[in-house]
Enzyme design. Structure first.
Site, PDB file in Angstrom:
ATOM      1  N   HIS A  85       0.830  -1.218   0.000  1.00 44.34           N
ATOM      2  CA  HIS A  85       0.000   0.000   0.000  1.00 44.34           C
ATOM      3  C   HIS A  85       0.861   1.264   0.000  1.00 44.34           C
ATOM      4  O   HIS A  85       0.513   2.266   0.616  1.00 44.34           O
ATOM      5  CB  HIS A  85      -0.942   0.026   1.212  1.00 44.34           C
ATOM      6  CG  HIS A  85      -1.939  -1.094   1.229  1.00 44.34           C
ATOM      7  ND1 HIS A  85      -3.206  -0.965   0.705  1.00 44.34           N
ATOM      8  CD2 HIS A  85      -1.861  -2.351   1.708  1.00 44.34           C
ATOM      9  CE1 HIS A  85      -3.864  -2.105   0.877  1.00 44.34           C
ATOM     10  NE2 HIS A  85      -3.069  -2.967   1.467  1.00 44.34           N
ATOM     11  N   ASN A 158     -10.150  -2.926   2.659  1.00 44.83           N
ATOM     12  CA  ASN A 158      -9.885  -2.942   1.221  1.00 44.83           C
ATOM     13  C   ASN A 158     -11.181  -2.710   0.458  1.00 44.83           C
ATOM     14  O   ASN A 158     -12.262  -2.675   1.045  1.00 44.83           O
ATOM     15  CB  ASN A 158      -9.309  -4.302   0.800  1.00 44.83           C
ATOM     16  CG  ASN A 158      -7.820  -4.439   1.135  1.00 44.83           C
ATOM     17  OD1 ASN A 158      -7.115  -3.447   1.305  1.00 44.83           O
ATOM     18  ND2 ASN A 158      -7.351  -5.665   1.224  1.00 44.83           N
TER      19      ASN A 158
HETATM   20 FE1  HDD Z   1      -2.381  -4.788   5.595  1.00 40.15          FE
HETATM   21  C1  HDD Z   1      -0.931  -1.740   5.214  1.00 40.15           C
HETATM   22  C2  HDD Z   1      -5.332  -3.539   4.405  1.00 40.15           C
HETATM   23  C3  HDD Z   1      -3.743  -7.943   5.684  1.00 40.15           C
HETATM   24  C4  HDD Z   1       0.341  -5.905   7.152  1.00 40.15           C
HETATM   25  N1  HDD Z   1      -2.996  -2.995   4.928  1.00 40.15           N
HETATM   26  C5  HDD Z   1      -2.258  -1.854   4.844  1.00 40.15           C
HETATM   27  C6  HDD Z   1      -3.055  -0.787   4.358  1.00 40.15           C
HETATM   28  C7  HDD Z   1      -4.302  -1.281   4.123  1.00 40.15           C
HETATM   29  C8  HDD Z   1      -4.268  -2.678   4.492  1.00 40.15           C
HETATM   30  C9  HDD Z   1      -5.490  -0.530   3.599  1.00 40.15           C
HETATM   31  C10 HDD Z   1      -2.571   0.625   4.085  1.00 40.15           C
HETATM   32  C11 HDD Z   1      -2.885   1.558   5.199  1.00 40.15           C
HETATM   33  C12 HDD Z   1      -2.452   2.958   4.821  1.00 40.15           C
HETATM   34  O1  HDD Z   1      -3.127   3.560   3.969  1.00 40.15           O
HETATM   35  O2  HDD Z   1      -1.438   3.409   5.345  1.00 40.15           O
HETATM   36  N2  HDD Z   1      -4.145  -5.597   5.058  1.00 40.15           N
HETATM   37  C13 HDD Z   1      -5.268  -4.898   4.707  1.00 40.15           C
HETATM   38  C14 HDD Z   1      -6.396  -5.802   4.666  1.00 40.15           C
HETATM   39  C15 HDD Z   1      -5.943  -7.028   5.004  1.00 40.15           C
HETATM   40  C16 HDD Z   1      -4.535  -6.901   5.274  1.00 40.15           C
HETATM   41  C17 HDD Z   1      -7.812  -5.378   4.321  1.00 40.15           C
HETATM   42  C18 HDD Z   1      -6.701  -8.319   5.130  1.00 40.15           C
HETATM   43  C19 HDD Z   1      -7.951  -8.390   5.396  1.00 40.15           C
HETATM   44  N3  HDD Z   1      -1.797  -6.600   6.255  1.00 40.15           N
HETATM   45  C20 HDD Z   1      -2.523  -7.775   6.247  1.00 40.15           C
HETATM   46  C21 HDD Z   1      -1.801  -8.805   6.963  1.00 40.15           C
HETATM   47  C22 HDD Z   1      -0.641  -8.217   7.405  1.00 40.15           C
HETATM   48  C23 HDD Z   1      -0.658  -6.839   6.939  1.00 40.15           C
HETATM   49  C24 HDD Z   1      -2.282 -10.219   7.181  1.00 40.15           C
HETATM   50  C25 HDD Z   1       0.487  -8.798   8.183  1.00 40.15           C
HETATM   51  C26 HDD Z   1       0.430  -9.818   8.972  1.00 40.15           C
HETATM   52  N4  HDD Z   1      -0.581  -3.984   5.995  1.00 40.15           N
HETATM   53  C27 HDD Z   1       0.379  -4.629   6.696  1.00 40.15           C
HETATM   54  C28 HDD Z   1       1.586  -3.742   7.008  1.00 40.15           C
HETATM   55  C29 HDD Z   1       1.140  -2.380   6.408  1.00 40.15           C
HETATM   56  C30 HDD Z   1      -0.210  -2.698   5.800  1.00 40.15           C
HETATM   57  C31 HDD Z   1       2.881  -4.299   6.561  1.00 40.15           C
HETATM   58  C32 HDD Z   1       2.107  -1.682   5.476  1.00 40.15           C
HETATM   59  C33 HDD Z   1       2.163  -0.234   5.916  1.00 40.15           C
HETATM   60  C34 HDD Z   1       1.411  -0.191   7.146  1.00 40.15           C
HETATM   61  O3  HDD Z   1       0.932  -1.439   7.441  1.00 40.15           O
HETATM   62  O4  HDD Z   1       1.218   0.803   7.820  1.00 40.15           O
HETATM   63  O5  HDD Z   1       1.798  -3.655   8.363  1.00 40.15           O
END
Ligand code: HDD
Length: 696
Positions: A85, A158
């Site tokens: 993202h 999402n």
């Molecule tokens: Fe995630 C970012 C949505 C599963 C780990 N995720 C991130 C963002 C969104 C989502 C919208 C961007 C937020 C922003 O605008 O800063 N992610 C989801 C959804 C998931 C999902 C809807 C499943 C239903 N994500 C998911 C899992 C993990 C992560 C299973 C890790 C175990 N996601 C992350 C992250 C991020 C992220 C690596 C990257 C930047 C941040 O968090 O701030 O931690």
């Protein structure tokens, strides 16, 4: 030297003027004389154009601390981009509750009807880097930070209600597979490559999500025309401690709309920032995007009857089973002042909840509760990231956490612990604070995937049969496109073995599109797929609204174009709620039939028809004759037609249509018939598609 200096003074005063008109005061860290350029220590700078040299043509001196401070700061301007993202667009706005959920929750944001809560919403793509294009085939993130009176609540969802995997431990593998391949560093922001489909072909639980990502949902027309989903089941907890499960939904007021694939690809070239720009322009024009906020509420007893496990993030709860209840709205009405400070530094965490909202045991959610806080530490560099203005709660917050890098506060007194007797005013725990739902957990500890998660195909099948025939063809064609980019035959074949469980027809079409010699046997399934009834709510086309609101119309003109006709189309389109851009061969304008010079909004070569929802061609015969030698004009018409858009033509337009070898259909209308044009422009001409491309 002397000359340089005088230029510098001159530039300085003109820069000052610019700053004044532009909220220049925000360029200063502290108060004081805003006209004085200083170092970060407040030292006035007398020359910002020349570094300190041993002599006019000599080496630069290490002594130049002003140069070193400036360059050092510049060298450290970037923070790590989000691992997923990374590319996003953030906008401020508010949430307003219209229907109380008092029966179910004590969370004030869900019980106080009429209260407007500030929000910051960031919509993103997943796979590409922060500088990648806006229109790849990709999931869109939909993250909302509610600054409530009881603390920040982050709903990090999402635009698709399900996810690829059931367990968070698989997330790094999924992301490594979809991102650029590590040995070659490409493709950027694209799932159409071997590593992604290799992983997917070995992950049958992803098949439901695969149907969604291959559908038109992942090539949206606008960030204002996408849905949002909290995905997981959460819990609501009321004053008595009773818990109810909840799924959260955002529904766009403008309805859903997607592009066609060829259009999305061409937009990426024409305007890599298409979505961000479109959102910016809408907000500048006061066309504030709005979403309905809805919930699906259900009890444990009801969940026990579902033919799937609601704790499995690869499943959704069909609206026919648990209807949506609309309880509020979100309006986005203010563009950030500074992209870095707000959109880049905003830190969402699914673990940010308020009293009255709690988590379910969904193992994907449980892993997320760890990951987001952890990632902020490396992105923002300090446990004090909550002090950055975009992340700070707008309600009071106090505890005994202290110090750390970039600590901005100076707590006073000798007490930094709780409980204590030495400081009566220091913060204490309170019964009104967050409480977890009381739940009885028993069973064997282990790395176990529950039996109830074993059915990977039923909802994928339901999704496919719920689509219109146009959308089914798009899904099949997207699969053929993506898998055709996969070099390894066995991966293509394995994917077809899964499709056989979803739909024989789909598997046939994809196998044929890939040119497979023979149909492979179906993959071994962990559980037999069930037939679920079609759910029209899963369509995109079915959720398009019969409106021109929020859409954009392009009108092509040149010297000699009919001034009255141009005016009449413009007026009608604006009245219908769309925006208009006039395109011409020269940015300076076109001399219209009445002799007036009409300054156009875009020059033809840089403003192709892919940027619009429908186009009108207003040209004199002579104008058309001159333009017909331009490939950009022929592309303008052929693409509008190929992307199933309405085209309004006058006499000159007809000349170009003939030149472009385009046969008129009911989406091609007479430019003087505004009513017909507007009605055709509100939709896409899906019936035309079979005449312009071979779909799988
Ligand atoms: Fe995630 C970012 C949505 C599963 C780990 N995720 C991130 C963002 C969104 C989502 C919208 C961007 C937020 C922003 O605008 O800063 N992610 C989801 C959804 C998931 C999902 C809807 C499943 C239903 N994500 C998911 C899992 C993990 C992560 C299973 C890790 C175990 N996601 C992350 C992250 C991020 C992220 C690596 C990257 C930047 C941040 O968090 O701030 O931690």
């Amino acid at each position: 030297m002397q000359n340089d200096k005088s230029t510098s003074k001159k530039n300085k005063s003109s820069t000052d003027d610019l700053l004044k008109g532009n909220g220049g005061e925000t360029h200063q860290q502290a108060g004081g004389d805003h006209s004085q350029l200083t170092t970060n220590q407040g030292l006035g700078i007398s020359d910002n154009q020349n570094s300190l040299k041993a002599n006019p043509r000599g080496p630069t001196l290490l002594e130049d601390f002003i140069l070193r401070e400036k360059i050092t700061h510049f060298d450290h301007e970037r923070i790590p981009e989000r691992i997923v993202h990374a590319r996003g667009t953030g906008v401020h706005g508010f949430f307003e509750l219209t229907d109380s959920l008092q029966k179910y929750t004590s969370a004030k944001i869900l019980t106080e009807v009429g209260t407007k809560t500030p929000v910051f919403t960031r919509i993103s793509t997943v796979a590409g880097g922060s500088g990648s294009v806006d229109t790849p085939r990709d999931v869109r993130g939909f993250a909302v930070k509610f600054y409530t009176q009881e603390g920040n609540w982050d709903l990090v969802g999402n635009n698709i209600p399900v996810f690829f995997i059931q367990d968070a431990i698989k997330f790094p593998d999924l992301v490594h597979a979809v991102k650029m391949e590590p040995d070659r560093g490409f493709p950027q922001s694209a799932s159409a490559h071997d590593t992604f489909w290799d992983f997917i072909s070995l992950t049958p639980e992803s098949m439901h999500m695969v149907m969604w990502i291959m559908s038109d949902r992942t090539i949206p027309r606008s960030l204002r025309m996408i849905e949002g989903f909290g995905v997981h089941s959460f819990r609501l907890i009321n004053e008595n401690g009773d818990s109810t499960f909840v799924k959260f939904h955002w529904r766009p007021k403008l309805g859903l709309q997607s592009t066609v694939w060829d259009e999305a690809v061409k937009i990426a070239g024409a305007d890599p920032d298409f979505m961000r720009r479109e959102m910016f322009e809408a907000i500048e024009a006061g066309n504030f995007p709005e979403w309905e906020f809805a919930v699906q509420l259900f009890t444990q007893k009801e969940a026990d009857q579902f033919p799937f496990d609601h704790l499995d993030a690869t499943k959704l709860i069909p609206e026919e089973l648990v209807p949506l209840k609309v309880i509020g709205r979100m309006v986005l009405d203010r563009w950030p002042n500074n992209f870095f400070a707000e959109t880049e530094q905003v830190a969402y965490c699914p673990s940010h909840v308020v009293p009255g909202i709690d988590f379910s045991n969904d193992p994907l959610l449980q892993g997320r509760l760890f990951s987001y806080l952890d990632t902020q530490l490396s992105r923002l560099g300090s446990p004090n990231f909550h002090q950055i203005p975009i992340n700070a709660p707008k309600c009071p917050f106090a505890n005994h956490q202290r110090d750390g890098q970039m600590q901005m506060n100076q707590p006073i007194g000798r007490v930094a612990y709780e409980p204590n007797t030495l400081s009566k005013d220091s913060p204490r725990e309170s019964p009104s604070g967050f409480q977890s739902a009381a739940s009885n957990e028993s069973g064997d500890k282990g790395r176990i995937r529950p039996e109830s998660f074993a059915d990977h195909y039923s909802q994928a099948r339901q999704f496919f049969i719920s689509q219109t025939s146009y959308e089914q063809a798009h899904i099949a064609s997207a699969l053929v496109f993506e898998l055709s980019k996969v070099e390894h035959l066995h991966i293509r074949v394995t994917m077809v073995t899964h499709l056989l469980h979803i739909s024989q027809d789909l598997a046939n079409r994809v196998a044929k599109g890939l040119g497979l010699d023979e149909m492979p046997a179906a993959a071994q399934a962990a559980a037999k797929a069930q037939d679920m009834p079609p759910s029209p709510a899963l369509q995109t086309i079915g959720k398009m609204k019969d409106t021109l609101m929020g859409r954009s119309i392009g009108i092509l003109v040149a010297d000699g174009s009919d001034a009255a006709l141009l005016e009449s189309i413009k007026k009608a389109v604006l009245k219908a709620g769309a925006s208009v851009k006039v395109v011409g061969p020269k940015i300076g304008g076109a001399k219209l039939s009445d002799g007036s010079l009409y300054p156009v909004d875009g020059q033809l070569a840089g403003t192709p028809s892919v940027l619009f929802d429908a186009v009108a061609i207003v040209l004199s015969s002579e104008g058309a004759r001159i333009l017909s030698a331009e490939a950009a004009v022929i592309d303008f018409i052929r693409d509008a037609y190929g992307h199933l858009k309405a085209i309004a033509i006058d006499k000159g337009g007809q000349i170009l249509l003939d030149k472009a070898n385009v046969t008129a259909d009911k989406g091609v209308v007479n430019a003087s018939d505004n009513e017909a044009f507007i009605s055709a422009a509100k939709t896409r001409q899906f019936d035309r598609e079979k005449t312009v491309r071979t779909l799988a």
